[in-house]
Design an enzyme around this catalytic site. Structure first.
Site, PDB file in Angstrom:
ATOM      1  N   LYS A 253       0.832  -1.214   0.000  1.00 35.47           N
ATOM      2  CA  LYS A 253       0.000   0.000   0.000  1.00 35.47           C
ATOM      3  C   LYS A 253       0.864   1.260   0.000  1.00 35.47           C
ATOM      4  CE  LYS A 253      -3.981  -2.321   2.069  1.00 35.47           C
ATOM      5  NZ  LYS A 253      -3.365  -3.660   2.173  1.00 35.47           N
ATOM      6  N   ASP A 317      -3.087  -0.490   8.481  1.00 35.70           N
ATOM      7  CA  ASP A 317      -3.481  -1.745   7.837  1.00 35.70           C
ATOM      8  C   ASP A 317      -3.228  -2.835   8.871  1.00 35.70           C
ATOM      9  OD1 ASP A 317      -4.162  -3.701   6.050  1.00 35.70           O
ATOM     10  OD2 ASP A 317      -2.343  -3.560   4.861  1.00 35.70           O
ATOM     11  N   CYS A 370      -7.955  -7.030   6.163  1.00 36.74           N
ATOM     12  CA  CYS A 370      -8.396  -7.984   5.140  1.00 36.74           C
ATOM     13  C   CYS A 370      -9.234  -9.062   5.824  1.00 36.74           C
ATOM     14  CB  CYS A 370      -7.215  -8.584   4.377  1.00 36.74           C
ATOM     15  SG  CYS A 370      -5.947  -9.345   5.404  1.00 36.74           S
TER      16      CYS A 370
END
Length: 434
Positions: A253, A317, A370
């Site tokens: 990312k 993240d 995720c």
């Protein structure tokens, strides 16, 4: 390799996975093939297909084997059962024909193995009497969380999770256009189509070797799921900004944000793992990125205190269960424990609290996972806002967000609804006066 020799190699790999149940299957497969360099690319794909098909159907195959009287689901029986359910005609005879013990084939079926497989002959993999967690290939303990997340859509979502994932690529606009990338890949024999949601995405229909192509080696494309690309879009990083990628890992990312910043401004990529940060160096160089600084987070580090309230964008993240990646990592369903989820939830909350102090007043904190579980996603955000009233959910201000999500403060993606891996993102803004 003959089909029987390939089957023998697949059984050997499955045996290694059973012996090391906490080790990710893709890491084990990479080691397996590195130690057997004589196995060619086509054979590797065939062997991997058998193994991954077993992993996707493990609970159902195990259930049938237990009903047929097997005390355990051995790799030989799992592979044999998979072949039985995949074939037609006199399948049992065909399966027996692969277990000959000759020319690198698996050893002959024992009398007990033959009896168990003979019991399965003529049955179907999806039996209506299966318990729901077995039918859906998930741990029993996780069902309440999955029902809370998906409700009536649960069966459709988990069916999509059981399918192989496509190959998604992010075009690096620092190096060229999406049209140029598609043309370069086509010359290498890889046909792609534009992704439906990501403005930078290309999708190939099946897994193919991209890393040897000119498009990849020149930094024009990176392998990245379309959902992950949309997390980058949600950040809305622009050239003039100071941006922190707080859990950067190997920099996937980070690369995307450097692109949206046109290689200007400043990005700090942080992680607690030095090998992961070191792994980002080659990717950054290949992509032509030069506005990124790396920082290793260590115990007692004063770095964060000195940079408090100084970043325009902070991306977290977060480490998570990875339930959104089950299409790619079906073994993760078998390894996941209830204790893993509770430990990760505590870690996510701790990371969010630390990262919040780095956001400047008026700046934005983007939380992403995720995962498909509300426990790790929206529930974490509600709890965070309860602890930090200076933050509120706001829509993305990024011009790169698809129209369908432009007014959304949270992003929830899934294979069944969006054709992506399962991803979640929440955009939080710090009050200007805080």
């Amino acid at each position: 390799m003959t089909p029987a020799a390939r089957l023998a190699a697949a059984i050997e790999m499955l045996a290694q996975m059973q012996a090391e149940p906490r080790r990710p299957a893709d890491a084990l497969a990479n080691s397996f093939f590195r130690e057997r360099r004589y196995i060619g690319g086509g054979d590797r794909r065939f062997i991997s297909a058998i193994v991954w098909d077993v992993l996707r159907r493990w609970r159902r195959l195990e259930w049938h084997l237990q009903r047929a009287g097997s005390p355990e689901a051995t790799p030989r029986l799992l592979a044999g059962a998979l072949l039985l359910y995949a074939g037609d005609g006199d399948v049992l005879r065909d399966v027996e024909g692969l277990f000959t013990g000759e020319h690198y084939a698996p050893e002959r079926l024992t009398r007990a193995e033959h009896a168990i497989l003979a019991t399965l002959a003529g049955t179907t993999l999806d039996d209506p009497s299966m318990p729901d967690p077995v039918r859906l290939e998930v741990p029993d303990w996780l069902m309440p969380s999955l029902v809370a997340t998906f409700g009536d859509r649960l069966s459709d979502e988990l069916a999509a999770m059981g399918e192989p994932a496509p190959l998604d690529l992010r075009v690096n606009l620092l190096m060229g256009t999406r049209e140029q990338a598609a043309a370069s890949l086509a010359r290498a024999g890889i046909e792609t189509t534009p992704c439906h949601l990501s403005p930078w995405g290309l999708r190939a229909a099946a897994r193919q070797s991209v890393t040897t192509t000119q498009a990849f080696q020149s930094g024009l494309v990176e392998i990245q799921d379309e959902g992950s690309q949309l997390v980058v879009a949600a950040v809305g990083a622009r050239p003039e900004m100071r941006v922190l990628d707080y859990c950067a890992g190997a920099g996937g990312k980070t690369l995307g944000m450097a692109m949206t910043m046109h290689n200007r401004g400043h990005i700090v990529a942080c992680d607690v793992s030095e090998p992961r940060l070191e792994g980002a160096v080659r990717r950054l160089r290949r992509a032509g990125v030069h506005n990124v600084e790396r920082h290793l987070i260590v115990a007692g580090d004063k770095w964060a205190k000195r940079r408090a309230a100084s970043f325009d964008r902070v991306l977290v993240d977060a480490p998570c269960t990875g339930t959104g990646t089950w299409r790619r990592n079906p073994d993760a369903r078998l390894r996941l424990r209830a204790s893993d989820l509770s430990e990760l939830q505590a870690k996510q909350a701790e990371i969010l609290d630390r990262a919040a102090s780095l956001v400047r007043p008026g700046g934005r904190l983007i939380y992403a996972t995720c995962s498909i579980l509300d426990d790790e996603n929206i529930s974490q955000i509600h709890a965070f806002i309860g602890r930090h009233s200076e933050f509120r959910l706001v829509p993305s201000d990024s011009a790169d967000m698809p129209a369908a999500f432009a007014a959304c403060a949270t992003l929830s993606l899934s294979p069944a609804l969006n054709g992506t891996d399962g991803f979640f993102a929440a955009i939080l803004e710090r009050s200007p006066g805080s």
